[in-house]
Design a protein around this motif. Structure first.
Motif, PDB file in Angstrom:
ATOM      1  N   ALA A   1       0.825  -1.144  -0.091  1.00  0.00           N
ATOM      2  CA  ALA A   1       0.057  -0.073   0.003  1.00  0.00           C
ATOM      3  C   ALA A   1       0.946   1.184  -0.131  1.00  0.00           C
ATOM      4  CB  ALA A   1      -0.879   0.083   1.154  1.00  0.00           C
ATOM      5  N   THR A   2       1.885   1.193   0.682  1.00  0.00           N
ATOM      6  CA  THR A   2       2.832   2.192   0.698  1.00  0.00           C
ATOM      7  C   THR A   2       3.456   2.632  -0.462  1.00  0.00           C
ATOM      8  OG1 THR A   2       3.382   1.990   3.081  1.00  0.00           O
ATOM      9  CG2 THR A   2       4.893   3.379   2.017  1.00  0.00           C
ATOM     10  N   TRP A   3       3.890   1.412  -1.182  1.00  0.00           N
ATOM     11  CA  TRP A   3       4.642   1.492  -2.455  1.00  0.00           C
ATOM     12  C   TRP A   3       3.667   2.322  -3.539  1.00  0.00           C
ATOM     13  CZ3 TRP A   3       3.988  -1.213  -7.401  1.00  0.00           C
ATOM     14  CH2 TRP A   3       4.862  -1.000  -8.219  1.00  0.00           C
ATOM     15  N   PHE A   4       2.359   1.619  -3.595  1.00  0.00           N
ATOM     16  CA  PHE A   4       1.257   2.118  -4.547  1.00  0.00           C
ATOM     17  C   PHE A   4       1.030   3.505  -4.181  1.00  0.00           C
ATOM     18  CE2 PHE A   4       0.038  -2.158  -5.103  1.00  0.00           C
ATOM     19  CZ  PHE A   4       0.077  -2.122  -6.670  1.00  0.00           C
ATOM     20  N   MET A   5       1.069   4.093  -3.003  1.00  0.00           N
ATOM     21  CA  MET A   5       0.832   5.530  -2.524  1.00  0.00           C
ATOM     22  C   MET A   5       2.140   6.303  -3.210  1.00  0.00           C
ATOM     23  SD  MET A   5       0.196   7.491   1.238  1.00  0.00           S
ATOM     24  CE  MET A   5       1.869   7.247   1.612  1.00  0.00           C
ATOM     25  N   VAL A   6       3.266   5.717  -3.031  1.00  0.00           N
ATOM     26  CA  VAL A   6       4.577   6.355  -3.366  1.00  0.00           C
ATOM     27  C   VAL A   6       4.436   6.607  -4.875  1.00  0.00           C
ATOM     28  CG1 VAL A   6       6.892   6.201  -3.993  1.00  0.00           C
ATOM     29  CG2 VAL A   6       5.966   5.839  -1.576  1.00  0.00           C
ATOM     30  N   ILE A   7       3.865   5.606  -5.648  1.00  0.00           N
ATOM     31  CA  ILE A   7       3.875   5.797  -7.046  1.00  0.00           C
ATOM     32  C   ILE A   7       2.639   6.636  -7.532  1.00  0.00           C
ATOM     33  CG2 ILE A   7       5.304   3.702  -7.679  1.00  0.00           C
ATOM     34  CD1 ILE A   7       2.707   2.406  -8.533  1.00  0.00           C
ATOM     35  N   SER A   8       1.665   6.832  -6.857  1.00  0.00           N
ATOM     36  CA  SER A   8       0.700   7.765  -7.225  1.00  0.00           C
ATOM     37  C   SER A   8       1.014   9.022  -6.902  1.00  0.00           C
ATOM     38  CB  SER A   8      -0.650   7.040  -6.577  1.00  0.00           C
ATOM     39  OG  SER A   8      -0.564   7.272  -5.228  1.00  0.00           O
ATOM     40  N   VAL A   9       1.753   9.269  -5.743  1.00  0.00           N
ATOM     41  CA  VAL A   9       1.834  10.785  -5.196  1.00  0.00           C
ATOM     42  C   VAL A   9       3.024  11.501  -5.947  1.00  0.00           C
ATOM     43  CG1 VAL A   9       2.308  11.928  -3.271  1.00  0.00           C
ATOM     44  CG2 VAL A   9       0.413  10.154  -3.061  1.00  0.00           C
ATOM     45  N   ILE A  10       4.139  10.736  -6.084  1.00  0.00           N
ATOM     46  CA  ILE A  10       5.580  11.234  -6.485  1.00  0.00           C
ATOM     47  C   ILE A  10       5.471  11.286  -7.843  1.00  0.00           C
ATOM     48  CG2 ILE A  10       7.914  11.071  -6.466  1.00  0.00           C
ATOM     49  CD1 ILE A  10       7.692   9.969  -3.507  1.00  0.00           C
ATOM     50  N   ASN A  11       5.654  12.406  -8.468  1.00  0.00           N
ATOM     51  CA  ASN A  11       6.007  12.452  -9.905  1.00  0.00           C
ATOM     52  C   ASN A  11       7.422  12.266 -10.421  1.00  0.00           C
ATOM     53  OD1 ASN A  11       6.268  13.241 -12.551  1.00  0.00           O
ATOM     54  ND2 ASN A  11       5.529  15.484 -12.321  1.00  0.00           N
ATOM     55  N   PRO A  12       7.620  11.175 -10.938  1.00  0.00           N
ATOM     56  CA  PRO A  12       9.150  10.767 -11.083  1.00  0.00           C
ATOM     57  C   PRO A  12       9.939  11.888 -12.006  1.00  0.00           C
ATOM     58  CG  PRO A  12       7.741   9.481 -12.438  1.00  0.00           C
ATOM     59  CD  PRO A  12       6.746  10.260 -11.787  1.00  0.00           C
ATOM     60  N   VAL A  13       9.387  12.797 -12.891  1.00  0.00           N
ATOM     61  CA  VAL A  13       9.908  13.745 -13.404  1.00  0.00           C
ATOM     62  C   VAL A  13      10.662  14.745 -12.485  1.00  0.00           C
ATOM     63  CG1 VAL A  13       9.839  15.585 -15.298  1.00  0.00           C
ATOM     64  CG2 VAL A  13       8.737  13.339 -15.481  1.00  0.00           C
ATOM     65  N   GLU A  14       9.807  15.261 -11.388  1.00  0.00           N
ATOM     66  CA  GLU A  14      10.129  16.316 -10.365  1.00  0.00           C
ATOM     67  C   GLU A  14      10.879  15.722  -9.421  1.00  0.00           C
ATOM     68  OE1 GLU A  14       6.469  18.193  -9.997  1.00  0.00           O
ATOM     69  OE2 GLU A  14       6.367  19.117 -12.121  1.00  0.00           O
TER      70      GLU A  14
END
Length: 128
Positions: A19-32
């Motif tokens: 759940a934490t990993w899914f939250m990280v990939i949904s919240v954090i923009n990899p470009v920024e």
């Protein structure tokens, strides 16, 4: 700790880390994202994969290997889960910097295999 309590705790921790990993990939923009964003991504993925591989390894060992004690199955499956998750994280990091080639992957696999053989040989040394 009983086996049932261990499995329940591992299932809960693994589900929480996914759940934490899914939250990280949904919240954090990899470009920024800065280094903290990438550390959160790789750390949460590593913990998630470790728990998943440890649980799968324990279940497989329970069915396939009958002559081991339960705590040995738990320790071996957890250790191998760590190694497998480090293999995947290492390959992802190599791909991130565009260095993932077949020989770099082979060196990574070879290094983790040597680490596994080292752990196995140390345990046999203390058993004698």
């Amino acid at each position: 700790m009983t086996l049932l309590r261990y499995i329940a705790l591992m299932l809960f921790a693994t589900a929480l880390s996914w759940a934490t990993w899914f939250m990280v990939i949904s919240v954090i923009n990899p470009v920024e994202a800065d280094i903290i964003g990438f550390l959160l991504f790789y750390a949460s993925l590593c913990i998630s994969l470790t728990g998943t591989f440890a649980l799968i390894g324990f279940v497989l060992r329970s069915f396939l290997v009958k002559d081991e004690l339960t705590f040995q199955k738990v320790l071996i499956s957890f250790r191998q889960g760590i190694f497998l998750s480090l293999l995947i994280i290492g390959m992802l990091l190599l791909q991130r910097v565009r260095l993932l080639t077949w020989y770099n992957a082979a060196f990574l696999i070879l290094g983790l295999t040597i680490a596994e053989f080292f752990v196995i040989s140390r345990k046999k040394k203390y058993r004698e």
